[in-house]
Design an enzyme around this catalytic site. Sequence first.
Site, mmCIF file in Angstrom:
data_model
loop_
_atom_site.group_PDB
_atom_site.id
_atom_site.type_symbol
_atom_site.label_atom_id
_atom_site.label_comp_id
_atom_site.label_asym_id
_atom_site.label_seq_id
_atom_site.Cartn_x
_atom_site.Cartn_y
_atom_site.Cartn_z
ATOM 1 C CG ASP A 36 4.124 4.557 -4.068
ATOM 2 O OD1 ASP A 36 3.768 3.814 -3.325
ATOM 3 O OD2 ASP A 36 5.533 4.950 -3.932
ATOM 4 C CB SER A 37 4.873 4.806 0.570
ATOM 5 O OG SER A 37 5.747 4.025 -0.479
ATOM 6 C CE1 TYR A 79 3.536 6.273 3.920
ATOM 7 C CE2 TYR A 79 1.568 5.380 2.580
ATOM 8 C CZ TYR A 79 2.553 6.535 3.129
ATOM 9 O OH TYR A 79 1.700 7.733 3.098
ATOM 10 N N GLY A 80 6.148 0.146 4.073
ATOM 11 C CA GLY A 80 6.019 -1.257 3.976
ATOM 12 C C GLY A 80 6.590 -1.981 5.435
ATOM 13 C CB CYS A 128 1.121 2.739 -2.341
ATOM 14 S SG CYS A 128 2.302 1.850 -0.910
ATOM 15 C CG ASN A 129 1.197 -3.722 -4.338
ATOM 16 O OD1 ASN A 129 0.351 -4.488 -4.763
ATOM 17 N ND2 ASN A 129 2.096 -2.927 -5.150
ATOM 18 C CD GLU A 177 13.326 3.490 -2.556
ATOM 19 O OE1 GLU A 177 13.908 4.033 -1.419
ATOM 20 O OE2 GLU A 177 12.097 3.547 -2.251
ATOM 21 C CB CYS A 196 6.212 -4.358 -4.094
ATOM 22 S SG CYS A 196 7.342 -3.033 -3.442
ATOM 23 C CB THR A 197 5.311 0.493 -6.225
ATOM 24 O OG1 THR A 197 6.162 0.647 -4.890
ATOM 25 C CG2 THR A 197 3.786 0.943 -5.974
ATOM 26 C CG HIS A 198 10.112 -0.254 -4.806
ATOM 27 N ND1 HIS A 198 9.218 0.436 -4.319
ATOM 28 C CD2 HIS A 198 11.241 0.793 -4.385
ATOM 29 C CE1 HIS A 198 9.254 1.769 -3.764
ATOM 30 N NE2 HIS A 198 10.490 1.774 -3.851
HETATM 31 N N1 DGL Z 1 5.012 1.407 -2.425
HETATM 32 C C1 DGL Z 1 5.320 0.269 -1.392
HETATM 33 C C2 DGL Z 1 4.343 -0.605 -1.897
HETATM 34 O O1 DGL Z 1 3.957 -0.858 -3.008
HETATM 35 C C3 DGL Z 1 6.876 -0.025 -1.339
HETATM 36 C C4 DGL Z 1 7.624 0.918 -0.742
HETATM 37 C C5 DGL Z 1 7.292 1.188 0.622
HETATM 38 O O2 DGL Z 1 7.471 0.236 1.549
HETATM 39 O O3 DGL Z 1 6.896 2.457 0.927
HETATM 40 O O4 DGL Z 1 3.875 -1.611 -1.013
#
Ligand code: DGL
Length: 269
Positions: free
Chosen positions: A12-13, A44-45, A75-76, A155, A187-189
């Site tokens: 993941d990011s 990464y978003g 990660c999406n 976060e 999104c993972t969060h």
């Molecule tokens: N893990 C990213 C996602 O699922 C969210 C956090 C990021 O933007 O890095 O898109």
Amino acid sequence: MKSKNQAIGIFDSGIGGLTVANAIAKELPNEDFIYFGDTAHLPYGDKSPDTIRYYSIRIAKFLLDQDCKMVVVACNSASTAANKLLLEFFQDRTHVINVVDPLVDACVKLKFSKVGIIATKATIRSGVYQKQLKEKQEDLEVHAQATPLFVPMIEEGFVHNNISQSIIKNYLSDAGFKDMNALLLACTHYPLIQNSIREYLGPDIQILESSELAAKAVRETLEAHDLLNPKKQTGDHKFYVSDLTESFAQTAQHFYGADIDLTHLPLWD
Ligand code: DGL
């Protein structure tokens, strides 16, 4: 040749993908896994597709060098930007699972007439969810909206207070979401604010998220290739991050829902 006792690689990011890692640990308690969170480069978003692809290829290569039998893109933003390229590079050598396909498949099975999608800017801009949903269910109405404040908000631990409630209301009161039957948390969060979103939306709108669905897809793929680890002991879980701070270490506990030790692995040095 892959073998049953090799570990699953998950990346993941940063730390958000721990929601997926945790679902995999619950679904497949016998499996070992190696998690890599690219905390040096998150989020990464906000990155361009090429940058996300470059990072994703490097990390997947690292996981394969660790002899993983599978790579899970938890990660999406990475799944939408890099899945195609990851398959081109690595599908001869390993199984690649992303978090988009299981969510899309679960959504179309439920035959909604209108769904909303919320995610990072990179995920929404990619158009991957919108395209795949429309390909599988032509008459589905889709409203996709980037909700970039959610990641830093979650976060910082703002998951159920007046600030999170106000940001949720601000985003989800958009007229585009009117009359939706379901909201996809892409999104993972976002599973961490699922209860607050539920409070805002009320009981009639379904909420779908991908962590458990992705864990089931991992199980199905391992089963289909006779790669499930049969050993009867709890799997060994390693957690690497490309940058390690006190705050990442603390936030990781919230995302994983248990105490874990992060190890600094400077992949980019
Ligand atoms: N893990 C990213 C996602 O699922 C969210 C956090 C990021 O933007 O890095 O898109």
